[in-house]
Every structure is written in structure tokens, then in C-alpha cells.
Scaffold this active site. Structure first.
Site, mmCIF file in Angstrom:
data_model
loop_
_atom_site.group_PDB
_atom_site.id
_atom_site.type_symbol
_atom_site.label_atom_id
_atom_site.label_comp_id
_atom_site.label_asym_id
_atom_site.label_seq_id
_atom_site.Cartn_x
_atom_site.Cartn_y
_atom_site.Cartn_z
ATOM 1 N N SER A 121 0.834 -1.197 0.000
ATOM 2 C CA SER A 121 0.000 0.000 0.000
ATOM 3 C C SER A 121 0.878 1.259 0.000
ATOM 4 O O SER A 121 1.627 1.486 -0.933
ATOM 5 C CB SER A 121 -0.948 -0.033 1.198
ATOM 6 O OG SER A 121 -2.050 0.807 1.008
ATOM 7 N N ASP A 163 -6.062 -4.095 -1.816
ATOM 8 C CA ASP A 163 -5.055 -3.688 -0.845
ATOM 9 C C ASP A 163 -4.216 -4.852 -0.323
ATOM 10 O O ASP A 163 -4.739 -5.838 0.202
ATOM 11 C CB ASP A 163 -5.789 -3.013 0.321
ATOM 12 C CG ASP A 163 -4.861 -2.379 1.328
ATOM 13 O OD1 ASP A 163 -3.658 -2.256 1.032
ATOM 14 O OD2 ASP A 163 -5.340 -1.998 2.407
#
Length: 329
Positions: free
Chosen positions: A40, A153
Site C-alpha cells: 500500500s 489492498d
């Protein structure tokens, strides 16, 4: 066997900008990293670092104050996310168009396969696509379909990608993590025996403590029992974005505990930036300074750990088959 340094950069939203300060201090101290994996926010910082564009990324995030941060978000019709994520990729600048294979350092961006739930290390193709997949927080950013996989994610499968950093060839992994809260924050410490005390404490706080020989976990210290005393508490009306971000942080903390228990780093740096919100880019300078301060404080122990690791690697030797020492069964 030569020592090959790698760095694993955690997720954490705007708090992950602290990784910039960590890397800058390590570089200033002459510590040369050969490979980097990031999840991320860590994927964005790690990608820029691997491309040799960390200074440019720092300047872009510092310019993204309150007045400009909304320019980085591209709302979409809410079918599979609130934001498209393309504008956020402008933070990478020109290096986003480079392929991972062409970067000076080995790099992997960590995402999660939405169908299987498995960790996916993106190690080839356009850098911007890899980072875009890694930041796709479900419900906030739309997923990215990459080579037939629907990716979201990376924090859902590996918030602190120590294992993928080793897979890139690192024999000594420095982890930088901004995951947790004041109650669950990791502390900076060297892990020479692969049974790190700080990771153990983090795991115990996030997952509950296990006594020696017991099969059932004791009560989780983070559990809360509602009582009548809570009845007079103020009613909260958090917004959708806040709820999604806080839910993501809870998930990341628990998953990080499991991953770090199973795949501990050789050294951990934990900038105290856990109170910086997911989209609080206006606090970038604060995050970077937190990273610098944490790295500076860790340097004496880190340099000592690196010296010990290099000594161990120099003492390693290959024995001819006939002369190899006997090993007890």
C-alpha cells in the site's frame, strides 16, 4: 555468503510517508539496500525509492497540503469503490511509467487476490499498475484487474512484507512499520535470534497471550467489555470514509501480528506515526520527521546488528564433501 540488505515497508496510508524519513536516514548512514518490498503506502514509497526518485516523491507529498490533497482523489460512480485511484498515482511522477524490471533496485508491490485471498507480489510490469493494485483499500479504492486477477489492498494479506523481501534475495531484512496504535505499537529492536521480543509483545497484544503448554488463549488484552457505565457516552456519527479506514486499520493490525510472528524481520524500525489518518497528507512533514527520528534512534543497534550479521556471513564456508564435519543424527 555475502550479506544482501532488503527493506520491507508497511501499509498505513498517510502515516506510511514516514518510510521516506526512515530510508533517508539509512541512506545517510551509508546503509545500502539492494531490494525493497512494500504494501500500500509502503509500495508507493518503495517504488519511488527503487526507481531512484525518493526526493521527488517527498517534494510531491509535501506539496499535497490541505488545499491540494483532494486533487489526488478521483470519485467514481460507487459500484466497486469510492475512488478510482488514478490521480493518486500522480504522486509517483514519471517513474510510474517505468517497468519494475527496469528499476535499479529489485522491487515488489504487495496486493491481495480478492477471489482467493492470497498474497500477490507484483514484480514485473508498469510500476504504476503495481502500486495502484497495492493501495486498493476495499470500499475506498476500486479494485484493479491485473493479468486476470482482481487485486485489492495488500494489507489484507501482508501489511509488513518481510517474506516477499526475502524472496527478492535479501539475507538481512529491515522492516519499517507504522501499523498499530499507542496500545499495539511495535518497538524498535534488533532480532538476532529470530524470536523477536517486540514482535512477540505485539502479537500478544493483538491476538492474545498464550501460556506455555496451554491450548486455549487467555483473554485478549485489547478486548473491551461494554458496561452500564458506557451508556452515558456520547453518541458518535463517524463518516463512511472514517469507518472504512478504521476498519482497515483493525484488520491490518491483526494480520501484521500473524505475519510478523511467522516471518519476523532481522531488524524493526517503528516510527510513531500511528495517529496520522489515512488521507492526512497535510501531515506529511510530520510523518517524514517521525521516520527520520525513529531511524536515527535505531542506528546504533542496527549498525551493531549488521556488523554481527556480516561477521557470521564471513565465517560461513563450504566444506569439501570428504572433509565436511560429521553431523549427529
Amino acid at each position: 555468503m555475502a550479506l544482501r540488505l532488503g527493506i520491507a515497508l508497511s501499509s498505513g496510508g498517510a502515516a506510511g510517508i514516514a518510510h521516506i524519513g526512515v530510508i533517508e536516514e539509512l541512506t545517510r548512514a551509508g546503509i545500502e539496500v539492494e531490494c525493497v518490498a512494500g504494501t500500500s503506502a509502503g509500495a508507493m514509497v518503495g517504488g519511488a525509492f527503487a526507481a531512484g526518485q525518493l526526493d521527488e516523491l517527498r517534494e510531491r507529498v509535501l506539496q499535497s497540503g490541505r488545499g491540494r490533497r483532494m486533487a489526488l482523489f478521483d470519485p467514481i460512480w460507487p459500484r466497486n469503490g469510492l475512488l478510482g485511484g488514478r490521480r493518486a498515482m500522480t504522486l509517483l511522477g514519471q517513474c510510474g511509467s517505468q517497468t519494475i524490471e527496469s528499476l535499479p533496485l529489485r522491487f515488489a508491490a504487495i496486493a491481495t487476490d480478492l477471489d482467493s485471498g492470497r498474497r500477490v507480489a507484483v514484480r514485473r510490469g508498469p510500476l504504476s499498475e503495481a502500486v495502484r493494485a497495492s493501495i486498493a483499500i476495499p470500499g475506498v479504492f476500486a479494485p484493479l484487474c491485473l493479468r486476470g486477477r482482481l487485486l485489492v489492498d495488500g494489507a489484507l494479506s501482508d501489511p509488513v512484507p518481510v517474506g516477499p523481501t526475502r524472496e527478492l534475495g535479501a539475507t538481512f531484512v529491515i522492516a519499517s512499520s507504522v501499523i498499530g496504535s499507542a496500545e499495539t505499537a511495535l518497538t524498535t529492536r534488533c532480532f538476532p535470534d529470530r524470536t523477536p521480543g517486540p514482535v512477540r509483545r505485539f502479537v500478544e497484544r493483538a491476538l492474545g497471550s498464550f501460556g506455555a503448554g496451554t491450548a486455549v488463549a487467555r483473554a485478549n488484552p485489547l478486548d473491551v467489555l461494554l458496561s452500564d457505565a458506557d451508556a452515558s457516552a456520547e453518541v458518535r456519527t463517524d463518516g463512511l470514509a472514517d469507518i472504512l479506514c478504521k476498519a482497515s486499520a483493525v484488520v491490518q493490525t491483526t494480520i501484521a501480528a500473524v505475519r510478523l510472528r511467522d516471518e519476523p524481520p532481522d531488524f524493526l524500525i517503528a516510527p510513531p506515526a500511528y495517529d496520522i489518518g489515512l488521507f492526512e497528507l497535510h501531515r506529511a512533514a510530520e510523518a517524514i520527521e517521525a521516520g527520520r527520528a525513529a531511524a536515527r534512534a535505531a542506528l546504533p543497534e542496527l549498525l551493531e546488528a549488521l556488523a554481527a550479521a556480516r561477521a557470521r556471513s564471513r565465517s560461513f564456508r563450504w566444506w569439501p564433501t570428504a572433509a565436511r564435519p560429521a553431523v549427529a543424527a
